[in-house]
Every structure is written in C-alpha cells, then in structure tokens.
Design a protein around this motif. Structure first.
Motif, PDB file in Angstrom:
ATOM      1  N   VAL A 165     -11.112   5.668  -7.555  1.00  0.00           N
ATOM      2  CA  VAL A 165     -10.758   5.409  -8.956  1.00  0.00           C
ATOM      3  C   VAL A 165      -9.622   4.385  -9.003  1.00  0.00           C
ATOM      4  O   VAL A 165      -8.843   4.251  -8.050  1.00  0.00           O
ATOM      5  N   ARG A 166      -9.541   3.691 -10.147  1.00  0.00           N
ATOM      6  CA  ARG A 166      -8.434   2.746 -10.335  1.00  0.00           C
ATOM      7  C   ARG A 166      -7.167   3.461 -10.815  1.00  0.00           C
ATOM      8  O   ARG A 166      -6.065   2.970 -10.601  1.00  0.00           O
ATOM      9  N   ALA A 167      -7.318   4.583 -11.501  1.00  0.00           N
ATOM     10  CA  ALA A 167      -6.158   5.303 -12.038  1.00  0.00           C
ATOM     11  C   ALA A 167      -5.198   5.655 -10.912  1.00  0.00           C
ATOM     12  O   ALA A 167      -5.607   6.075  -9.827  1.00  0.00           O
ATOM     13  N   GLY A 168      -3.907   5.481 -11.187  1.00  0.00           N
ATOM     14  CA  GLY A 168      -2.884   5.827 -10.207  1.00  0.00           C
ATOM     15  C   GLY A 168      -2.325   4.654  -9.436  1.00  0.00           C
ATOM     16  O   GLY A 168      -1.188   4.716  -8.961  1.00  0.00           O
ATOM     17  N   ILE A 169      -3.106   3.584  -9.304  1.00  0.00           N
ATOM     18  CA  ILE A 169      -2.617   2.418  -8.574  1.00  0.00           C
ATOM     19  C   ILE A 169      -1.401   1.832  -9.292  1.00  0.00           C
ATOM     20  O   ILE A 169      -1.420   1.589 -10.500  1.00  0.00           O
ATOM     21  N   GLY A 170      -0.311   1.631  -8.552  1.00  0.00           N
ATOM     22  CA  GLY A 170       0.891   1.045  -9.123  1.00  0.00           C
ATOM     23  C   GLY A 170       1.759   2.008  -9.896  1.00  0.00           C
ATOM     24  O   GLY A 170       2.741   1.592 -10.521  1.00  0.00           O
ATOM     25  N   SER A 171       1.415   3.299  -9.872  1.00  0.00           N
ATOM     26  CA  SER A 171       2.196   4.287 -10.622  1.00  0.00           C
ATOM     27  C   SER A 171       2.920   5.231  -9.670  1.00  0.00           C
ATOM     28  O   SER A 171       2.680   5.245  -8.453  1.00  0.00           O
ATOM     29  N   ASP A 172       3.796   6.077 -10.253  1.00  0.00           N
ATOM     30  CA  ASP A 172       4.522   7.052  -9.455  1.00  0.00           C
ATOM     31  C   ASP A 172       3.646   8.206  -8.984  1.00  0.00           C
ATOM     32  O   ASP A 172       4.095   9.042  -8.192  1.00  0.00           O
ATOM     33  N   THR A 202     -10.631   0.750   0.480  1.00  0.00           N
ATOM     34  CA  THR A 202     -10.956  -0.618   0.104  1.00  0.00           C
ATOM     35  C   THR A 202     -12.464  -0.746  -0.072  1.00  0.00           C
ATOM     36  O   THR A 202     -13.249  -0.270   0.764  1.00  0.00           O
ATOM     37  N   SER A 203     -12.873  -1.374  -1.146  1.00  0.00           N
ATOM     38  CA  SER A 203     -14.291  -1.592  -1.405  1.00  0.00           C
ATOM     39  C   SER A 203     -14.935  -2.344  -0.241  1.00  0.00           C
ATOM     40  O   SER A 203     -14.389  -3.344   0.234  1.00  0.00           O
ATOM     41  N   PRO A 204     -16.098  -1.888   0.219  1.00  0.00           N
ATOM     42  CA  PRO A 204     -16.772  -2.589   1.317  1.00  0.00           C
ATOM     43  C   PRO A 204     -17.530  -3.831   0.860  1.00  0.00           C
ATOM     44  O   PRO A 204     -18.128  -4.530   1.683  1.00  0.00           O
ATOM     45  N   TYR A 205     -17.491  -4.097  -0.453  1.00  0.00           N
ATOM     46  CA  TYR A 205     -18.222  -5.239  -0.994  1.00  0.00           C
ATOM     47  C   TYR A 205     -17.296  -6.448  -1.149  1.00  0.00           C
ATOM     48  O   TYR A 205     -16.117  -6.406  -0.796  1.00  0.00           O
ATOM     49  N   ASP A 206     -17.848  -7.540  -1.690  1.00  0.00           N
ATOM     50  CA  ASP A 206     -17.117  -8.803  -1.710  1.00  0.00           C
ATOM     51  C   ASP A 206     -15.823  -8.749  -2.501  1.00  0.00           C
ATOM     52  O   ASP A 206     -14.896  -9.521  -2.245  1.00  0.00           O
ATOM     53  N   GLY A 266     -13.511  -6.473  -2.487  1.00  0.00           N
ATOM     54  CA  GLY A 266     -12.406  -6.025  -1.646  1.00  0.00           C
ATOM     55  C   GLY A 266     -11.320  -5.269  -2.381  1.00  0.00           C
ATOM     56  O   GLY A 266     -10.172  -5.192  -1.915  1.00  0.00           O
ATOM     57  N   GLU A 267     -11.639  -4.685  -3.528  1.00  0.00           N
ATOM     58  CA  GLU A 267     -10.626  -4.016  -4.350  1.00  0.00           C
ATOM     59  C   GLU A 267     -10.157  -2.722  -3.702  1.00  0.00           C
ATOM     60  O   GLU A 267     -10.928  -2.015  -3.040  1.00  0.00           O
TER      61      GLU A 267
END
Length: 278
Positions: A120-127, A139-143, A145-146
């Motif tokens: 999930v994207r939630a939580g990235i960059g937070s406490d 890390t996404s295995p696709y192009d 790379g997210e």
C-alpha cells in the motif's frame, strides 16, 4: 445447512486466553456490545484486540482483558477520546500497534485473501513507519519501481460483529449507511460470530432491501446471536441511534463503579440498569 444460532454467553465460552479477537463496527457505531459484555462476563483474558476502536476496546482494556491492541484509533465519536483506553495508555498497561486506517483495512484484506501482506502507499513518509519499526517496505517488480509499505495480514482467531438482520444460517444484513468492514473481519477470522437485531427467514432479508445489503456470507460465519439492542450504547442505524446520555455516563463513571452497576448481573440486568428496555 446448519442452524448456527447460539447465545452470547455460548460465543464467549468458545473464546480462549491469548486469542486474537477482531471486533467489527467503527468507533461508537454498530459495535457488537452484547457480545463484548458476554466476553466481560467470561474469564477470558490476555487478548490481542484488532478493531476500529470504540467502547469495545475501552471496556476490555479497563477490565484488564487485553495484552495488545492493533488499532488505527479508539474513539467514542461524539466524545473524541475514549477515556478508559487513554487511561490504559497513560499507565502503559497494554501494548499498542497503531497504524493508518487504510493500512488497517488492507491488513484485513490480506488476511481475508490468505495473503501474508499487501503493498500500500499509505504510511510512506509518515511517522507510522517510525513508531512501527517492524513494518517493511517492498519495491514493485515492474518498470515503475515504486516503493510500498508491506502491510502484514491482520489474521484473527475470532471475529465479533453486529448487523441489523441475519438468518439462522449466518447470512448477515446491514441496513445503515456504512458496512464498517464487518465482512472483512469475518473473512479474516478462523471463526466469526454475528449478533443481530433480529433473526429472520432467509427470504425476508431481500424482501424490502437490495441484495447488496447482504454483507456477511454464511460460509464465513460460525455462530449467530439474536440480540435486540445488541449494539447499545453505540448506534445501529436505522434501528436506533447512539445513546448519548448513557455514553456520557460510561465516559464519566470510574470503571469499577460502572462495571459493578451495569455489567455484573447479566444482559437483562444491564438493559434494566441502562434504562434501554429489553
């Protein structure tokens, strides 16, 4: 197809010390309070509780039944801070895993789908990442790379939820504005117990309501409990709203006094003392 009806005390009798208990509802809305009170009448303890927390968490923590909490919040909605939960946290008497609401939901989804985690994207960059050092990223295995948070599955041993209507087979129906993820709690659990305002025949569930209101499916349900006003003092729209006066009593009464007055004599005694009329 089996008749799954049982009493609230029979549900509590199937729980064991050390279990992970998932509790449906949201804050002070459609909580399975009759089942929670049955748990409080039992001797089960050392629980891990997974919940969008409200008075279910507050009562179990105040009674000393909880070892660990997994929550995104614990609130009474119209009273922002759940007082017994706050007191327990101030005393340091319970372990806490606090994650983002979205992360919590996807943890239930992962468990429901028998996956070890979901990205999930939630939580990235937070406490959230700082206060939960055990969380990992992938890390996404696709192009693209997210990088994502790998939210672990919130698998539970037993789930307790409350709905408006159910049949004896375990099909559960909500009639209010929000399902509150109760279906995910049941799907994420090894056993699931559904209390309801009224048990009806299966055909009646869709007589005056759309099939989409059949939130909980019978194959996920272990037991069904008919518990009129079973969410009291939380709301169970459209059957009734939150009992704000009683919630204030709960929030302002020292726990030993509240427990002795309202929880010591069984469900009928609770209803009489709470003035809600069985």
């Amino acid at each position: 197809m089996a008749d799954k009806t049982m009493s609230a005390d029979e549900v509590a009798g199937r729980l064991a010390d050390g279990m992970t208990l998932g509790i449906g509802g949201w804050g002070s809305r459609r909580k399975p309070m009759a089942l929670v009170r049955a748990v409080l009448r039992s001797r089960v303890r050392d629980l891990t509780v997974v919940s969008y927390g409200g008075p279910d968490v507050g009562m179990l923590v105040a009674a000393g039944r909880v070892r660990r909490l997994v929550v995104p919040f614990v609130t009474l909605d119209s009273i922002p801070l759940e007082p017994h939960y706050r007191a327990a946290r101030e005393r340091g008497t319970v372990e806490l895993t606090e994650i983002d609401e979205s992360m919590f939901m996807w943890g239930l989804h992962a468990a429901a789908n028998r996956l070890p985690f979901l990205p999930v994207r939630a939580g990235i960059g937070s406490d959230v990442m700082r206060v939960n050092p055990g969380l990992r990223t992938v890390t996404s295995p696709y192009d693209d790379g997210e990088t994502f948070v790998a939210v672990p599955a919130l698998r539970v041993d037993a789930a307790l939820v409350h709905v408006n209507r159910a049949d004896r087979l375990g099909n559960g129906q909500y009639l209010g504005p929000d399902p509150y993820f109760d279906d995910l709690f049941c799907e994420a659990a090894d056993t699931a117990y559904v209390s309801c305002e009224r048990i009806v025949e299966t055909a009646e569930l869709t007589k005056d309501a759309a099939p989409q209101t059949l939130l909980v499916k019978r194959h996920t349900v272990t037991g069904v409990v008919e518990a009129p006003n079973g969410a009291h003092f939380t709301s169970c729209a459209p059957d009734y709203g939150r009992d704000e006066a009683f919630q204030k009593t709960y929030a302002t009464t020292p726990w030993p006094e509240f427990a002795q007055r309202y929880l010591g004599g069984g469900e009928q005694a609770y209803r009489s003392a709470a003035g809600e009329g069985a």
